[in-house]
Design a protein around this motif. Structure first.
Motif, mmCIF file in Angstrom:
data_model
loop_
_atom_site.group_PDB
_atom_site.id
_atom_site.type_symbol
_atom_site.label_atom_id
_atom_site.label_comp_id
_atom_site.label_asym_id
_atom_site.label_seq_id
_atom_site.Cartn_x
_atom_site.Cartn_y
_atom_site.Cartn_z
ATOM 1 N N GLY A 295 39.906 38.100 39.602
ATOM 2 C CA GLY A 295 40.866 39.195 39.720
ATOM 3 C C GLY A 295 40.846 39.854 41.078
ATOM 4 O O GLY A 295 40.251 39.342 42.026
ATOM 5 N N PRO A 296 41.546 40.999 41.193
ATOM 6 C CA PRO A 296 42.124 41.740 40.057
ATOM 7 C C PRO A 296 43.413 41.142 39.509
ATOM 8 O O PRO A 296 43.821 41.487 38.397
ATOM 9 N N THR B 145 42.783 45.387 36.636
ATOM 10 C CA THR B 145 42.317 46.764 36.804
ATOM 11 C C THR B 145 43.040 47.749 35.894
ATOM 12 O O THR B 145 42.622 48.897 35.771
#
Length: 576
Positions: free
Chosen positions: A429-430, A384
């Motif tokens: 992810g993140p 992110t």
């Protein structure tokens, strides 16, 4: 009692009974007599009262025009009236008259007979009949009551019979007029359907039905027998509906009370049913007409297979089939109001419209995330960080650009393949661990429109600095642990083998105090400060670090304050 005597002059006939009035003045007529008993013809004569000739169908009183050879005008010719007194006919109330072809001027097709009583005794109730032969029962024209009528007729030879319902009829004057019927030409004006002015239109078309205008005529219109209330010479219909379909008839009456009825059939065809639909799997909702930039869509009209035309925002576009296929939607080129027109076999045209909105895809940037190697020599990434303003290495790992360009109301997901990113499947992810130079893909999607763009995110694993070593400058840069006496000098340096310059150095002293810089120098060793484990941390330009430690023993001075005369027990060594 009505008595009718029919005599055909110079004819051969069989006569079994003759009923006649008293003969006052007779006319001897030669004839061939057929005996009922023998059936053999024999010459003979018969006396017939002259008065009876006026009631003899075979010898009617001729009504002739004063100008039988013409010319005649089209308003009709009035035959001069004459006095005919049925009272001169003994015990009878029938009078015969005749007209011939010359009576009718060219173009006339009506006859009107007027009976005008002319004094006492009164004529009383009466009828006027017209027929083409004496018995009035055979074609082409049987005895027809035309009392007071403007009677339609084919010019020719006819017998007019005036019948009084009184046993003793009075005097009258007879006037026969040859007339021309009102104009019977009717026309329709319209541009609907396949052929103009043929009476076949489509729903929504306009049409006019007209007859020759003459202010002295009167008009009465009907549609399928129902009065329309229109008394003019034309009917105008705008925006035709199915209820306007049918047979329009107009009764035209001229100033002679002659009537003619003419008709015009109007066919109002329904419009074809046209439905325009869009097929697309773009944006938040499929097939809603909102398409993302560069996505395909197809417009399909359901009505028939041929005879289509297309417009976009009122301007013609190519295509004459029922589909429009757009491979890559472009803003300003393919968005707007599409209208498709379909013409059926009747020439009726209908259309349907559909609005296509093309939404822009999010603006994105490719970027690079950088982290330092973990013990396995891979990188532990926070994906992110790609959505943040670049802050590497100080605040985050993003060393490129904000992949969603700082836009609000976006959803970003991360994928190991471009196909997954485009499909929006198998997100990762993140937190993600990857080897150096790994390429992943970010799907940046607008929550408002569902449109997305993919960005590339490069994952870079930076190596940590290595071979960091704390060295004792006072002992030839020895990295070994060492002992000093209280009050002696401490001169240390941190040596780095490899790494990305420039470096920063952070020292942690045994008493919890800190220092910075590659070198540490102190001229007064203090057991309370410097005695114990020292740690130095080097940070390179990529934010990657390495550490090293050394133990320094600070020996307090003896009471005589002479550490130099003390006996060294153990100098110690700094592990390599």
């Amino acid at each position: 009692m009505k008595k009718l005597l029919y005599v055909t002059l110079l004819s051969t006939f069989c006569l079994s009974y003759i009923s006649a009035a008293t003969v006052v003045d007779a006319l001897r007529i030669p004839l061939n007599f057929c005996s009922n008993s023998t059936g053999i013809e024999q010459p003979a004569t018969i006396e017939v009262a002259k008065a009876l000739l006026s009631v003899d169908c075979s010898m009617p009183t001729a009504l002739t025009s004063g100008t039988p050879l013409g010319p005649f005008d089209n308003t009709g010719v009035v035959i001069p009236g004459g006095n005919y007194n049925p009272l001169t006919i003994v015990n009878d109330n029938v009078q015969y008259f005749s007209v011939n072809l010359a009576f009718f001027p060219v173009g006339t097709d009506r006859i009107k007979v007027d009976i005008n009583p002319t004094g006492a005794p009164a004529l009383g109730a009466h009828e006027v009949y017209i027929m083409s032969n004496c018995n009035g029962t055979a074609g082409p024209l049987i005895a027809t009551d035309i009392t007071g009528e403007c009677f339609a007729i084919t010019p020719g030879n006819y017998i007019i019979m005036v019948v009084s319902e009184n046993a003793n009829a009075g005097n009258f004057e007879i006037t026969a007029t040859a007339l021309t019927s009102p104009p019977s030409t009717i026309s329709v004006t319209e541009t609907g359907g396949n052929v103009d002015d043929d009476g076949t239109v489509c729903i929504g078309d306009n049409f006019d039905i007209d007859v020759t205008n003459n202010l002295t005529y009167t008009y009465a219109w009907e549609l399928d027998g129902a009065p329309l209330g229109n008394t003019t010479s034309s009917v105008s219909v705008t925006n035709a509906a199915i209820t306007d379909d049918g047979v329009y008839s107009v009764t035209i009456t001229d100033n002679n009370a002659c009537e003619v009825v003419v008709t015009q059939t109007i066919v109002v065809n329904p419009l074809p049913v046209v439905n325009l639909n869009v097929t697309e799997n773009s944006g938040n909702t499929a097939n809603d007409g909102e398409v993302c930039e560069d996505d395909p869509f197809t417009l399909t009209a359901t009505a028939g297979a041929v005879n289509y035309t297309w417009e976009l925002d009122g301007n013609p576009i190519a295509g004459n089939t029922n589909t429009q296929n757009i491979a890559n939607a472009t803003i300003g080129t393919h968005d707007g109001i599409y209208e498709v027109f379909y013409e059926d076999a009747n020439g009726c045209i209908n259309s349907d419209v559909l609005t296509i909105t093309i939404n822009a895809n999010p603006t994105i940037n490719d970027t690079e995330l950088k982290v330092c190697a973990n013990p396995a020599n891979t990188g532990d990434f926070t994906l992110t960080d790609a959505e943040l303003a670049p802050g590497f290495p100080a605040t985050n790992s993003n060393d490129g650009a904000d992949i969603d360009n700082g836009a609000a109301n976006m959803t970003v997901t991360y994928h190991t393949s471009l196909a997954n990113a485009q499909a929006g499947t198998a997100a990762i992810g993140p937190n993600y661990t990857a080897a150096n130079a790994t390429l992943i893909y970010a799907r940046v999607e607008s929550n408002a429109t569902g449109c997305f763009t993919t960005a590339e995110v490069t994952l870079t694993v930076n190596p940590n600095p290595n071979d960091l070593e704390i060295q004792n400058v006072n002992n030839g840069n020895s990295p070994s642990n060492f002992t000093v006496c209280e009050g002696d000098n401490i001169n240390l340096t941190a040596d780095v083998g490899t790494g990305q310059t420039p470096y920063t150095f952070d020292w942690d002293l045994p008493n919890g105090s800190t220092a910075t810089g590659q070198n540490y120098n102190n001229a007064n060793a203090d057991p309370n400060i410097h005695d114990g484990l020292w740690t130095v941390t080097v940070t390179d330009a990529n934010g990657c670090t390495d550490t090293d430690q050394i133990t320094i023993t600070v020996t307090p001075n003896p009471s005589n304050d002479d550490c130099n005369n003390a006996i060294a027990v153990n100098l110690g060594n700094n592990p390599a």
